[in-house]
Design an enzyme around this catalytic site. Structure first.
Site, PDB file in Angstrom:
ATOM      1  N   ASP A 277      40.044  43.342 -25.513  1.00 39.21           N
ATOM      2  CA  ASP A 277      41.030  42.292 -25.701  1.00 39.21           C
ATOM      3  C   ASP A 277      40.722  41.183 -24.691  1.00 39.21           C
ATOM      4  OD1 ASP A 277      43.132  40.785 -26.538  1.00 39.21           O
ATOM      5  OD2 ASP A 277      44.609  42.399 -26.511  1.00 39.21           O
TER       6      ASP A 277
HETATM    7  C1  BGC Z   1      45.670  39.294 -27.859  1.00 41.09           C
HETATM    8  C2  BGC Z   1      44.799  39.747 -29.014  1.00 41.09           C
HETATM    9  C3  BGC Z   1      43.940  38.617 -29.511  1.00 41.09           C
HETATM   10  C4  BGC Z   1      43.164  38.019 -28.363  1.00 41.09           C
HETATM   11  C5  BGC Z   1      42.242  36.885 -28.765  1.00 41.09           C
HETATM   12  C6  BGC Z   1      44.910  38.530 -26.810  1.00 41.09           C
HETATM   13  O1  BGC Z   1      45.745  37.979 -25.854  1.00 41.09           O
HETATM   14  O2  BGC Z   1      46.272  40.434 -27.272  1.00 41.09           O
HETATM   15  O3  BGC Z   1      45.620  40.248 -30.049  1.00 41.09           O
HETATM   16  O4  BGC Z   1      43.077  39.087 -30.516  1.00 41.09           O
HETATM   17  O5  BGC Z   1      44.091  37.535 -27.392  1.00 41.09           O
HETATM   18  O6  BGC Z   1      42.921  35.765 -29.150  1.00 41.09           O
END
Ligand code: BGC
Length: 727
Positions: A277
């Site tokens: 993530d």
């Molecule tokens: C979120 C994810 C997301 C990622 C990229 C993160 O803060 O938890 O769900 O895919 O950002 O945007």
């Protein structure tokens, strides 16, 4: 086709695919053998573009140096081609992959996932995901960070909006459907993209409902509740998975070898990409399980991560990766990334096609589907005296509440490449519908967050002469999704005051609730004659909601999540386990609150229709089922009203006695069926016996002989039962 011919053809095809796979394997090895360690680590890195879709100069420099695997957020044939050209000018000519959070639509935005799940129609979710993939791929985005497979049981947690609610069976069906929609049969097709299941696993249990917080989730809860949607998504073929920000039993998912290797790779046989993530590897330092970013990178690699997004910890770990074991891990991760790029067809077709992009984006068919989805997501929570649908005689309609005309908010939490100006609001839709045959009086009555008034008038005076009033209240788009936890899920006082004033007018009115989570709206439930839950319905929310309000579409949505009466009851789900002292009204020494009922405001599975249905108890074909058999039963659904409608038949079980405490009710199957007015439809169900077992605290699965109660009905609280025994 004759059988021998059929057989020969299938053997030839298998041989062809094996040869192709071997050929790809050889190409991968040929590339790998020429890469430096820095270039290899570069392949494992995805950097973010500007929110608007453009690239950042420092990232272009990485592409030009051949030390970048891809990006997220960079989108559109223009910006992606510029970066791709740079990557393909390097000595190894490895294309970049462009990823993006296409969670509920790319440019055409569909209802938020929780809302879409309220349709109880996985086929609809598949069709919406397929359109999202088509638009994305046309914009040269071939990897989505979706679907969200998180089970969420705490409406304080803003991310509850991103998944399919509280139930593993419903969420599994929606997760699998979305994977099929995004990926189709072949992710190299020009209208498909690779899916990513997230956030693995248990992040919905964040303590206190506070985002990014610690989650204390037992092994049994993981197996029984949180893993099933991920497993369903993997079985549907999802090509990637993203560990969550949270920790399991103290070990962050991003550095958790049990989760990422023992369960995911060894037990489930997953061969795709594990992608971090956003900055999650760097945040291992915040978790205090790594002393520095470079060590965090090494720990993540050793735990099972393939790709890092946003951060550069794995790249920074270069100096530490000086042993054969770590080098092997890097090579395997690069192999997986290259295989993904081959599978997506990026080596053959690295660029987008501007003409196709122009044609695909906001295609009329996509908007039509978005309207259908918005209508199908609506849940009729209450409807006294047929307040809805709006009677045809109502020609002067007042609409109150800023959310009714808020083009951005209706797109919800993940807006993809959605443009607010594409949205058609409820106010616009009702105006279009009435045309010259009626009048719409619209007053924003404050801001869409409900926390301040833009103008002194709340619009109630202007509504006095209306034949019918629609009041739109709830949350704006910014109040839901990531980093939007709330300690109170009440409506703001200004919105309550507004509804109170409308109610005092004594005119027919309905409340439309736009929200990304359950809200504690007990006063509305008691006072308002009709309440339609519309969630954040996407680009075409306005026309979709209007279709329901005016009766062109008979609502059939059902709650995918419980609506509590008060935050004090949270977590409150329909599938809780029995207690040592179950509630007995009037008996102090039983499990209850002294100041509030145990029951929810609206239960899981609840949702009304403009017609009424009678659902029979389950009619079992056999009452004794072998442990390797199937429970088969029929349910008849009679439409007792004068309107055609859909009903969602829900089948629940209760294991009467087991080693562990089992849920008092567990959804096992459901079907949404259309039943013409006055007719009866019979629905067939099958539940394999193996699905009747349960997880033991030590992580083993157990199937006990004994009796089960089988319940069928229109909600978790409206069921009729029968029983059977498992041998
Ligand atoms: C979120 C994810 C997301 C990622 C990229 C993160 O803060 O938890 O769900 O895919 O950002 O945007």
């Amino acid at each position: 086709m004759t059988r021998p011919f059929c057989l020969t053809l299938s053997l030839l095809l298998t041989a062809f695919h094996t040869a192709r796979a071997d050929e790809t394997g050889q190409r991968i090895e040929a590339i790998l053998s020429k890469l430096t360690l820095e270039e290899k680590l570069g392949q494992l890195r995805l950097v973010d573009g500007h929110a608007g879709g453009g690239w950042k100069p420092q990232h272009m420099a990485l592409a030009q140096a051949g030390v970048l695997g891809g990006t997220f957020n960079v989108r559109g044939t223009g910006p992606t081609s510029e970066m791709q050209r740079a990557a393909l000018s390097t000595r190894h000519k490895i294309p970049l992959v462009f990823a993006f959070d296409v969670v509920h639509g790319y440019r055409t935005i569909f209802p938020v996932p929780l809302g879409e799940a309220a349709s109880w129609d996985p086929d609809l979710a598949e069709r919406c995901a397929a359109v999202a993939a088509k638009e994305s791929r046309a914009a040269n985005v071939s990897w989505t960070f979706a679907p969200v497979a998180d089970i969420a049981r705490d409406p304080r947690w803003g991310r509850i909006v991103e998944g399919s609610g509280e139930d593993p069976v419903l969420s599994s069906a929606f997760t699998a459907a979305r994977v099929h929609g995004f990926q189709g049969k072949d992710i190299s097709a020009p209208d498909r993209m690779m899916a990513c299941l997230k956030h693995f696993a248990g992040s919905g249990e964040a303590e206190g409902g506070r985002d990014y917080n610690f989650a204390d989730v037992s092994l049994r809860a993981l197996r029984e509740t949180h893993f099933p949607p991920f497993l369903a998504g993997l079985k549907a073929g999802a090509g990637s998975i993203m560990p969550s920000f949270s920790a399991i039993d103290g070990v962050p998912a991003t550095s958790n070898p049990w989760l990422l290797q023992d369960v995911l790779r060894k037990e489930w046989g997953f061969e795709g990409i594990v992608v971090s993530d956003y900055d999650a590897i760097g945040q291992l330092v915040n978790h205090r399980v790594a002393p520095s970013w470079d060590e965090a990178g090494q720990i993540a690699l050793r735990s099972g991560l393939d790709v890092e997004i946003w951060g550069s910890c794995m790249m920074q770990a270069q100096g530490l990766i000086d042993n054969a074991d770590d080098l092997k891990l890097v090579d395997n991760a690069v192999r997986r990334v290259l295989r993904m790029k081959f599978s997506l067809g990026l080596f053959d077709k690295p660029y987008g096609d501007p003409a196709r992009e122009k044609e695909a984006i906001l295609h009329p068919d996509h908007l039509k589907l978005a309207r259908e989805a918005a209508a199908k997501s609506c849940v009729l929570l209450k409807n006294n005296n047929q307040t809805l649908p709006i009677p045809p005689a109502a020609k002067k309609i007042a609409i109150l509440g800023a959310l009714a005309n808020d083009k951005l908010s209706q797109m919800g939490s993940w807006t993809g490449d959605g443009h607010a100006e594409d949205s058609v609001t409820l106010v616009e839709a009702v105006r279009q519908r009435l045309g010259n045959n009626g009048t719409v009086i619209y007053t924003p009555a404050g801001s869409s967050s409900g926390f301040s008034f833009r103008k002194p008038s709340d619009g109630v005076d202007e509504a006095k002469d209306a034949d019918y009033i629609i009041v739109v209240v709830g949350e704006n788009g910014d109040m839901t999704g990531e980093a939007t936890s709330r300690s109170s899920i009440d409506l703001p006082q200004q919105q309550l005051d507004l509804v109170q004033k409308v109610s005092a007018l004594g005119k027919p009115y309905a409340v439309v609730l736009m929200t990304g989570r359950p809200l504690t709206v007990g006063w509305l439930a008691e006072t308002c004659p009709a309440i339609l839950l519309a969630w954040h319905g996407g680009t075409m929310a306005g026309p979709g909601i209007a279709d329901v309000l005016f009766g062109d579409v008979n609502p059939a949505g059902k709650l995918p999540v419980t609506f509590p009466r008060s935050v004090g009851q949270i977590p409150l789900t329909y599938n809780s386990t029995p207690t040592s002292r179950p509630l007995v009204e009037g008996d102090k020494w039983t499990s209850k609150y002294t100041d509030i009922k145990n029951s929810p405001l609206w239960p899981f599975g609840h949702g009304l229709s403009y017609t009424s249905f009678q659902i029979s108890p389950p009619l079992l074909d056999k009452r004794t089922i072998p442990h390797d058999g199937t429970v088969r039963f029929k349910v008849s659904v009679t439409n007792q009203g004068e309107r055609d409608g859909d009903e969602v038949v829900q089948a629940y079980i209760q294991d009467d006695v087991a080693f562990v405490t089992r849920p008092i009710k567990e959804l096992k199957a459901f079907k949404r069926v259309s039943v013409p007015a006055g007719k009866t439809v019979t629905v067939d169900f099958e539940i394999p016996s193996k699905d009747l077992g349960y997880w033991m605290p030590n992580g083993t699965y157990r199937l006990d002989p004994g009796t089960f109660t089988l319940m069928t009905g229109s909600s978790s609280a409206q069921v009729r039962s029968s029983s059977f025994s498992l041998q």
